[in-house]
Design an enzyme around this catalytic site. Structure first.
Site, PDB file in Angstrom:
ATOM      1  N   THR A 162       7.812 -26.169  29.508  1.00 58.66           N
ATOM      2  CA  THR A 162       7.155 -27.459  29.340  1.00 58.66           C
ATOM      3  C   THR A 162       7.515 -28.026  27.971  1.00 58.66           C
ATOM      4  OG1 THR A 162       5.018 -28.638  29.341  1.00 58.66           O
ATOM      5  CG2 THR A 162       5.024 -26.405  28.454  1.00 58.66           C
ATOM      6  N   HIS A 189      -1.047 -10.861  28.978  1.00 58.35           N
ATOM      7  CA  HIS A 189      -0.960  -9.604  28.245  1.00 58.35           C
ATOM      8  C   HIS A 189      -1.209  -8.385  29.143  1.00 58.35           C
ATOM      9  CE1 HIS A 189      -0.399  -7.263  24.801  1.00 58.35           C
ATOM     10  NE2 HIS A 189      -1.520  -7.474  24.128  1.00 58.35           N
TER      11      HIS A 189
END
Length: 371
Positions: free
Chosen positions: A279, A331
């Site tokens: 993006t 994560h």
């Protein structure tokens, strides 16, 4: 003859749509293949065309939610421009069946002020306290749900780095005119970043993966999603098999997908899938951000605006065009070491594109397909 126009199926997983706009009013004469309405699904806006010419009889209003296969409107094919105030008996019968007042068909629609003025609390002496209330589109509501679910269901972290854009600027300045003349498309920044990301994804394959229940799926292909701002909001079309495309192929694909979004002709297939997203908030002037992962993907790269900044090179202070990069990642399956290494790989590719993206100076014209 009365023709029923039903809600089409935008895709396998979509069961309902929202009417976003009508381009004609009740009683208007419409021609075959004219776009008469737009509908929003969870992923895209689709156009509805008149299957035959005739008088339009609207059965559902803007903002209504309809299931796939439900009747959207009727078209009386016996109606012509010359018979604007005449309604055939068969039409009257069908109007009665759907409990539609025939007077509303041949009369002009009344217009109402869409602005709701509500007294402001504790602001007796202030003027011009009006505001508009508009319903969020189905596309925007679905996007909101997805973004909130990402924040709630992933262990999202963001790591940052900066990249010197000097060498990319040099290459684009040298070849952009001949590239545009030969291929009909600009040599943009995005093709350099797509290629840099693919190199980094091959080095760090967990970033090109997703969680599926108790399993991790590592993709062996590279379908790169590109965030594009359109009239209906942010959409994320996919560059399929981006690793097989040249600079020209990537730029052409992005151009075609962007035009489809602007023209509301983007398909569900164009928006489905993707293994990693890029993006670019820099086109709007963003200096730094923490982009939100595009589910079910596990990471997203955020590009930002390019600003001349003082940096130290070999002990000397120099002014260079610098872009900040951000990588948001899940994560749960991506460690910080991998995320940092991924950004460093992109930094290396962008700061030395001839060596890392092209191979050699002798290969430049071949890479840009200028021979």
């Amino acid at each position: 003859m009365i023709l029923e126009i039903k809600v089409p199926s935008p895709g396998e997983s979509i069961t309902e749509v929202e009417i976003s706009s009508w381009l004609f009013k009740n009683g208007d004469f419409v021609k075959k293949n004219q776009v008469i309405a737009e509908i929003d699904s969870d992923k895209a806006t689709l156009e509805i065309c008149a299957e035959e010419s005739g008088m339009l009889i609207i059965k559902a209003k803007k903002g209504d939610i309809l299931k796939v296969g439900e009747i959207l409107c009727l078209i009386d094919t016996s109606f012509s421009k010359e018979k604007r105030n005449f309604i055939a008996p068969s039409t009257i019968k069908r109007l009665n069946q759907y409990k539609i007042d025939k007077k509303k068909i041949i009369s002009k629609n009344k217009k109402y002020d869409a602005i709701k003025k509500i007294p402001s609390m504790g602001t007796k002496n202030l003027i011009n306290r009006s505001f508009d209330i508009t319903k969020l589109s189905k596309l925007r509501r679905k996007l909101s749900e997805r973004l909130v679910s990402v924040k709630n269901e992933t262990a999202m972290l963001t790591t940052f780095n900066e990249v010197d854009m000097s060498n990319i600027f040099f290459l684009r300045k040298k070849y952009k005119n001949v590239f545009k003349e030969k291929h009909g498309v600009k040599l943009g920044l995005m093709s350099f970043f797509v290629k840099s990301c693919i190199i980094a994804l091959k080095k760090y394959p967990d970033i090109n993966s997703m969680i599926d229940g108790e399993n991790k799926i590592n993709f062996k292909y590279y379908d790169i999603s590109i965030a594009v701002s359109g009239p209906k909001g942010l959409m994320v079309p996919v560059i399929r098999n981006a690793d097989t495309l040249s600079f020209r192929g990537i730029e052409n694909t992005i151009k075609n997908l962007s035009n489809s979004i602007k023209n509301s002709t983007i398909s569900i297939d164009d928006l489905t899938g993707g293994t990693f997203t890029i993006t670019n908030g820099g086109i709007f002037g963003s200096m730094l951000s923490t982009p939100i992962i595009n589910p079910p993907q596990s990471a997203i790269l955020g590009m930002h605006n390019i600003v001349e900044r003082p940096i130290v090179k070999l002990g000397k202070l120099e002014i260079r065009p610098i872009m900040y990069l951000a990588l948001s990642y899940d994560h749960r399956i991506i460690d910080g070491k991998e995320a940092v290494g991924f950004l460093l790989s992109i930094k290396e590719s962008i700061e030395n594109p001839i060596k890392n993206l092209i191979g050699s100076e002798e290969n430049l014209k071949n890479s840009f397909e200028l021979k």
